[in-house]
Design a protein around this motif. Structure first.
Motif, PDB file in Angstrom:
ATOM      1  N   LEU A 261       3.357 -11.787 -16.187  1.00  0.00           N
ATOM      2  CA  LEU A 261       3.207 -10.386 -16.589  1.00  0.00           C
ATOM      3  C   LEU A 261       3.955 -10.096 -17.885  1.00  0.00           C
ATOM      4  N   ARG A 262       5.059 -10.786 -18.082  1.00  0.00           N
ATOM      5  CA  ARG A 262       5.882 -10.563 -19.267  1.00  0.00           C
ATOM      6  C   ARG A 262       5.253 -11.176 -20.520  1.00  0.00           C
ATOM      7  N   ASP A 263       4.692 -12.377 -20.364  1.00  0.00           N
ATOM      8  CA  ASP A 263       4.285 -13.153 -21.533  1.00  0.00           C
ATOM      9  C   ASP A 263       2.779 -13.222 -21.765  1.00  0.00           C
ATOM     10  N   GLY A 264       1.970 -12.791 -20.802  1.00  0.00           N
ATOM     11  CA  GLY A 264       0.527 -12.931 -20.952  1.00  0.00           C
ATOM     12  C   GLY A 264      -0.218 -11.673 -20.555  1.00  0.00           C
ATOM     13  N   ASP A 265      -1.548 -11.763 -20.609  1.00  0.00           N
ATOM     14  CA  ASP A 265      -2.407 -10.614 -20.295  1.00  0.00           C
ATOM     15  C   ASP A 265      -3.273 -10.878 -19.067  1.00  0.00           C
ATOM     16  N   ARG A 267      -4.959 -10.729 -15.529  1.00  0.00           N
ATOM     17  CA  ARG A 267      -5.244  -9.621 -14.624  1.00  0.00           C
ATOM     18  C   ARG A 267      -4.449  -9.783 -13.342  1.00  0.00           C
ATOM     19  N   LEU A 296       2.019  -3.657 -12.798  1.00  0.00           N
ATOM     20  CA  LEU A 296       1.631  -3.044 -14.073  1.00  0.00           C
ATOM     21  C   LEU A 296       2.789  -2.264 -14.695  1.00  0.00           C
ATOM     22  N   ARG A 299       5.161  -4.816 -16.178  1.00  0.00           N
ATOM     23  CA  ARG A 299       4.652  -5.350 -17.453  1.00  0.00           C
ATOM     24  C   ARG A 299       4.905  -4.359 -18.590  1.00  0.00           C
ATOM     25  N   HIS A 300       4.606  -3.118 -18.354  1.00  0.00           N
ATOM     26  CA  HIS A 300       4.779  -2.102 -19.391  1.00  0.00           C
ATOM     27  C   HIS A 300       6.251  -1.958 -19.772  1.00  0.00           C
ATOM     28  N   ARG A 303       7.817  -5.276 -21.587  1.00  0.00           N
ATOM     29  CA  ARG A 303       7.309  -5.470 -22.945  1.00  0.00           C
ATOM     30  C   ARG A 303       7.898  -4.434 -23.896  1.00  0.00           C
TER      31      ARG A 303
END
Length: 320
Positions: A261-265, A267, A296, A299-300, A303
């Motif tokens: 979640l930290r380094d990629g996109d 799903r 989610l 992740r937000h 980042r």
């Protein structure tokens, strides 16, 4: 191999060693400072020093090449030197490189360097739990790699060559790795991930969980890989890791999820499937229970924090 698993864990928890200060001094000296970082390291490049902190039973004698790791300590006192003159008080100076290191003479000075160990929240939970309040790594009992890493770092810190800031970051990382390698060989580790990574009996089972974290591993299968009975395996794993095998597997999955979640996109639904969860909602519930927020939202937030951190120069660090 255990070394590969250690590298994998380092990557997951974003371990980063950073030099934050230092000094060179001759004669009698002392320094006391408050500590604000959860993990610190103090290295004696040359000379000697006595270290005292709130987690030590008494002064720890540090010799040339020794490194001390301080875990959740609130203050640090160092003293050293000989002679009849008055004791010189060393006050940490904001910014790095420290002016106290200018003109250091390794033949006559006590030379001390300090740094912090940066971790993401997952790493903080793992490494703080795996280390004692004060870990003393003795250069005399370590491989030559530790002392070599320390001297190369000191050379970069004091030489002021082209690209030195980049080199200092790299050498700091290697020094931290050598310190942890040496500490594993020298000390009786408390229960935790660092100890379980070095356990020869459990290594085959650990390798299975790390290689296929999404598989529905059972105790019987893991015990068979370790050539142990189910009961003996479960008891040994809990003693060494501090948690049962399947709890360790769950936490390992959560670390993998945080990195993804930290380094990629990726799903969230795909990530849930890859890590062995029956549904996205089951994964999200497990993640929120472990991390404290939804995938989610995590992740937000991380980042945003990574973007903010990249805008702050590392030279803002001060003192030891």
């Amino acid at each position: 191999m255990a070394s590969d698993q250690l590298s994998e864990v380092f990557d997951l928890v974003a371990v980063r060693g950073l030099v934050s200060g230092g000094f060179a001094v001759r004669g009698r000296w002392g320094s006391r400072t408050a500590l604000h970082d959860p993990l610190k390291f103090i290295a004696v490049v040359c000379g000697r020093a006595r270290l005292t902190t709130d987690g030590s039973d008494g002064p720890i004698e540090l010799e040339p090449g020794d490194v001390a790791i301080l875990n959740n300590q609130s203050w640090l006192e160092l003293e050293g030197g000989t002679g009849d003159g008055p004791r010189r008080e060393i006050v940490p100076v904001p910014g790095f490189p420290s002016p106290h290191l200018a003109g250091a003479d390794s033949d006559v000075d006590d030379v001390i360097m300090g740094g912090r160990i940066d971790l993401n929240p997952a790493g903080r939970a793992l490494l703080l739990q795996a280390l004692p309040p004060v870990g003393h790594v003795r250069a005399s009992a370590a491989t030559s790699n530790l002392r070599g890493s320390l001297y190369r770092l000191f050379d970069e810190v004091t030489a002021n060559r082209l690209g030195s800031a980049f080199a200092i970051r790299q050498h700091s990382q290697l020094l931290l790795l050598e310190v942890l390698r040496a500490y594993v060989d020298q000390a009786e580790l408390p229960p935790g991930w660092l100890r379980v990574l070095t356990d020869e009996r459990l290594r085959p089972a650990l390798g299975l969980m790390h290689a296929e974290p999404g598989k529905s591993w059972g105790l019987e299968e893991l015990a068979r890989a370790a050539a142990m009975s189910r009961t003996s395996f479960a008891e040994r794993f809990r003693t060494v890791a501090g948690v049962p095998p399947l709890t360790y597997l769950h936490r390992w999955r959560m670390l993998l999820a945080q990195r993804a979640l930290r380094d990629g996109d990726v799903r969230v639904g795909s990530l849930a499937f890859d890590l062995g969860y029956a549904s996205e909602s089951a994964f999200s519930t497990a993640f929120k229970r472990e991390v404290g927020e939804s995938p989610l939202r995590y992740r937000h937030r991380v980042r945003g924090e990574m973007s903010a951190d990249s805008a702050v120069p590392e030279e803002a660090a001060s003192g030891l």
